[in-house]
Design an enzyme around this catalytic site. Structure first.
Site, mmCIF file in Angstrom:
data_model
loop_
_atom_site.group_PDB
_atom_site.id
_atom_site.type_symbol
_atom_site.label_atom_id
_atom_site.label_comp_id
_atom_site.label_asym_id
_atom_site.label_seq_id
_atom_site.Cartn_x
_atom_site.Cartn_y
_atom_site.Cartn_z
ATOM 1 N N LYS A 57 0.785 -1.372 0.074
ATOM 2 C CA LYS A 57 0.002 -0.082 -0.064
ATOM 3 C C LYS A 57 1.003 1.418 0.136
ATOM 4 O O LYS A 57 0.398 2.444 0.355
ATOM 5 C CB LYS A 57 -1.073 -0.020 1.329
ATOM 6 N N THR A 58 2.184 1.191 -0.543
ATOM 7 C CA THR A 58 2.829 2.379 -0.479
ATOM 8 C C THR A 58 3.088 2.818 -1.879
ATOM 9 O O THR A 58 3.857 3.850 -2.090
ATOM 10 C CB THR A 58 4.239 2.236 0.151
ATOM 11 N N GLY A 59 2.424 2.484 -2.785
ATOM 12 C CA GLY A 59 2.678 2.711 -4.196
ATOM 13 C C GLY A 59 3.469 1.718 -4.957
ATOM 14 O O GLY A 59 3.938 1.954 -6.065
ATOM 15 N N THR A 60 3.530 0.299 -4.555
ATOM 16 C CA THR A 60 4.676 -0.416 -5.022
ATOM 17 C C THR A 60 4.069 -0.841 -6.543
ATOM 18 O O THR A 60 5.001 -1.411 -7.530
ATOM 19 C CB THR A 60 4.693 -1.872 -4.316
ATOM 20 N N LYS A 273 -6.065 0.741 -7.358
ATOM 21 C CA LYS A 273 -5.108 1.287 -7.167
ATOM 22 C C LYS A 273 -5.409 2.959 -7.175
ATOM 23 O O LYS A 273 -5.544 3.335 -8.132
ATOM 24 C CB LYS A 273 -4.078 1.068 -7.931
ATOM 25 N N GLY A 274 -5.529 3.519 -5.975
ATOM 26 C CA GLY A 274 -6.062 4.877 -6.066
ATOM 27 C C GLY A 274 -7.450 4.897 -5.740
ATOM 28 O O GLY A 274 -8.230 5.434 -6.517
ATOM 29 N N ARG A 275 -7.971 4.148 -4.649
ATOM 30 C CA ARG A 275 -9.132 4.025 -4.232
ATOM 31 C C ARG A 275 -9.865 5.196 -3.736
ATOM 32 O O ARG A 275 -9.169 6.188 -3.218
ATOM 33 C CB ARG A 275 -9.587 2.941 -3.184
ATOM 34 N N LYS A 276 -11.238 5.574 -3.980
ATOM 35 C CA LYS A 276 -11.936 6.637 -3.547
ATOM 36 C C LYS A 276 -12.458 6.250 -2.042
ATOM 37 O O LYS A 276 -13.349 5.086 -2.055
ATOM 38 C CB LYS A 276 -12.955 7.194 -4.248
HETATM 39 P P1 A3P Z 1 -4.973 3.635 -2.000
HETATM 40 O O1 A3P Z 1 -5.666 2.988 -3.436
HETATM 41 O O2 A3P Z 1 -5.362 3.497 -0.894
HETATM 42 O O3 A3P Z 1 -5.014 5.085 -2.503
HETATM 43 P P2 A3P Z 1 0.234 -0.812 -3.610
HETATM 44 O O4 A3P Z 1 0.484 -0.640 -5.040
HETATM 45 O O5 A3P Z 1 1.501 -0.840 -2.954
HETATM 46 O O6 A3P Z 1 -1.019 -1.536 -3.260
HETATM 47 O O7 A3P Z 1 -0.195 0.794 -3.347
HETATM 48 C C1 A3P Z 1 -1.501 1.372 -3.738
HETATM 49 C C2 A3P Z 1 -1.256 2.929 -3.333
HETATM 50 O O8 A3P Z 1 -0.527 3.251 -4.280
HETATM 51 C C3 A3P Z 1 -2.671 3.593 -3.541
HETATM 52 O O9 A3P Z 1 -3.212 3.486 -2.384
HETATM 53 C C4 A3P Z 1 -2.390 4.944 -4.206
HETATM 54 O O10 A3P Z 1 -2.487 5.725 -3.174
HETATM 55 C C5 A3P Z 1 -0.897 4.783 -4.397
HETATM 56 N N1 A3P Z 1 -0.411 5.405 -5.506
HETATM 57 C C6 A3P Z 1 0.908 6.114 -5.839
HETATM 58 N N2 A3P Z 1 1.156 6.553 -7.264
HETATM 59 C C7 A3P Z 1 -0.165 5.778 -7.814
HETATM 60 C C8 A3P Z 1 -0.338 5.937 -9.080
HETATM 61 N N3 A3P Z 1 0.288 6.510 -10.063
HETATM 62 N N4 A3P Z 1 -1.550 5.029 -9.598
HETATM 63 C C9 A3P Z 1 -2.432 4.590 -8.605
HETATM 64 N N5 A3P Z 1 -2.016 4.583 -7.242
HETATM 65 C C10 A3P Z 1 -0.720 4.972 -6.935
#
Ligand code: A3P
Length: 322
Positions: A57-60, A273-276
């Site tokens: 959840k850090t943007g991996t 990824k990038g949930r609301k």
């Molecule tokens: P949220 O969905 O809580 O906002 P991971 O890939 O490690 O699971 O991390 C998911 C998180 O990556 C997302 O958390 C989002 O905030 C973050 N993120 C950072 N850059 C992003 C991007 N370019 N597109 C989508 N999510 C991104």
């Protein structure tokens, strides 16, 4: 040891050396004795040069997708079980052995310039992983992404809700993080998985025994990925240097940076990824800021010791609690 039939010999050996029953895979090409008995048809080149270790959840996933845009950087083939992640070093897959692991990687067309990598986000906080990774990949580069652990914990909770985890659905985030020792086992498990990876310094110290890490500011990756990708390319020593300002485009609808396709159209990560979701309540944020204060101070000391720049979120978090 006297010579015995194979099974009996193995049983006798493991009675004498019980600690060796848990394997620790090494690169067969790093030891002449191993290399000599390693099949001539096999190669040691199908191993990653880079591990993206998380935490979750850090943007991996964003980092993974940005890395694969580079012409010399290749990820593993996706795992049918864990989607794109192999999750070799952390769990039962480790016992499938190194042939199983190597089969996830392409044969490099140019061993010295090609850069293969894998990203398994729970490597970061799983205790056995650094030792196992260092045994097999002693020269690998390691990348960790850090965001404010408070936000990481909340994102994990939202992730569990989106996956219909009944505990996350039936409890508010505040209830999850403040639950005391008498709470149900399920609630404490969710609490642990939300909070524990965020004790960054503790986990990093285990990695630092074996590796020099590149620690990346995940908040900066989100707001200015081109800048971060430049520093990652320098860390990897990869060529050519890809211009990520051209390779990426900000998508207003998604609210995130995405791959720029031909013609300028964006290709973003999926909905997961990038949930609301609603903002965290100020009360819960205050609770967690205090919870992580000591951990963040440890991280500050660790980064100072390594001479690494402090992420902006860490400065802000420490200022707000000092
Ligand atoms: P949220 O969905 O809580 O906002 P991971 O890939 O490690 O699971 O991390 C998911 C998180 O990556 C997302 O958390 C989002 O905030 C973050 N993120 C950072 N850059 C992003 C991007 N370019 N597109 C989508 N999510 C991104």
């Amino acid at each position: 040891i006297q010579t015995l039939p194979p099974m009996e010999l193995a049983e006798k050996y493991f009675r004498i050396f019980p600690e060796e029953m848990d394997p620790l895979w090494q690169n067969p090409c790093h030891d002449k004795r191993h290399k000599d008995i390693w099949s001539k048809e096999k190669t040691c080149d199908r191993l990653p040069k880079l591990l993206v270790i998380g935490p979750q959840k850090t943007g991996t996933s964003a980092l993974h997708s940005f890395l694969t845009l580079h012409p010399a950087i290749t990820s593993n083939f996706p795992s049918p079980v864990t989607f794109e992640e192999i999750q070799f070093f952390n769990g039962p897959n480790y016992h499938n052995g190194i042939d199983w692991y190597m089969d996830f990687f392409p044969f490099p067309s140019n061993v010295s310039t090609d850069f293969t990598f894998e990203k398994s986000a729970n490597y970061f906080d799983t205790e056995v992983v650094p030792k196992r990774a260092a045994a097999l990949l002693p020269r690998a580069k390691i990348l960790a992404l850090l965001i404010n652990p408070v936000d990481r914990a909340y994102s994990w909770y939202q992730h569990q809700r989106a996956h219909q985890d009944p505990v996350a659905i039936n409890h508010t985030f505040h209830e999850v993080v403040t639950a005391g020792p008498s709470a149900s086992k399920e609630l404490l498990t969710l609490q642990n998985r939300s909070l524990k990876p965020g004790a960054y310094a503790t986990h990093l110290e285990r990695w630092l025994v074996h590796y020099q890490l590149h620690i990346v500011d995940g908040t900066l990756l989100r707001s200015n990925p081109a800048l971060v990708m430049d520093s990652i390319q320098r860390f990897l020593g990869v060529t050519p240097i890809l211009n990520y300002t051209q390779a990426l485009v900000f998508d207003e609808g998604k609210g995130f940076w995405c791959q720029r396709l031909e013609g300028g159209r964006p290709k973003c990560l999926g909905k997961s990824k990038g949930r609301k979701y609603p903002e965290m309540t100020p009360e819960t944020r205050a609770f967690l800021t205090e919870y992580y204060q000591e951990h963040n101070l440890e991280l500050l000391r660790l980064l100072n010791r390594l001479g690494q720049a402090l992420p902006t979120w860490l400065r802000e978090e420490l200022q707000s609690t000092s």
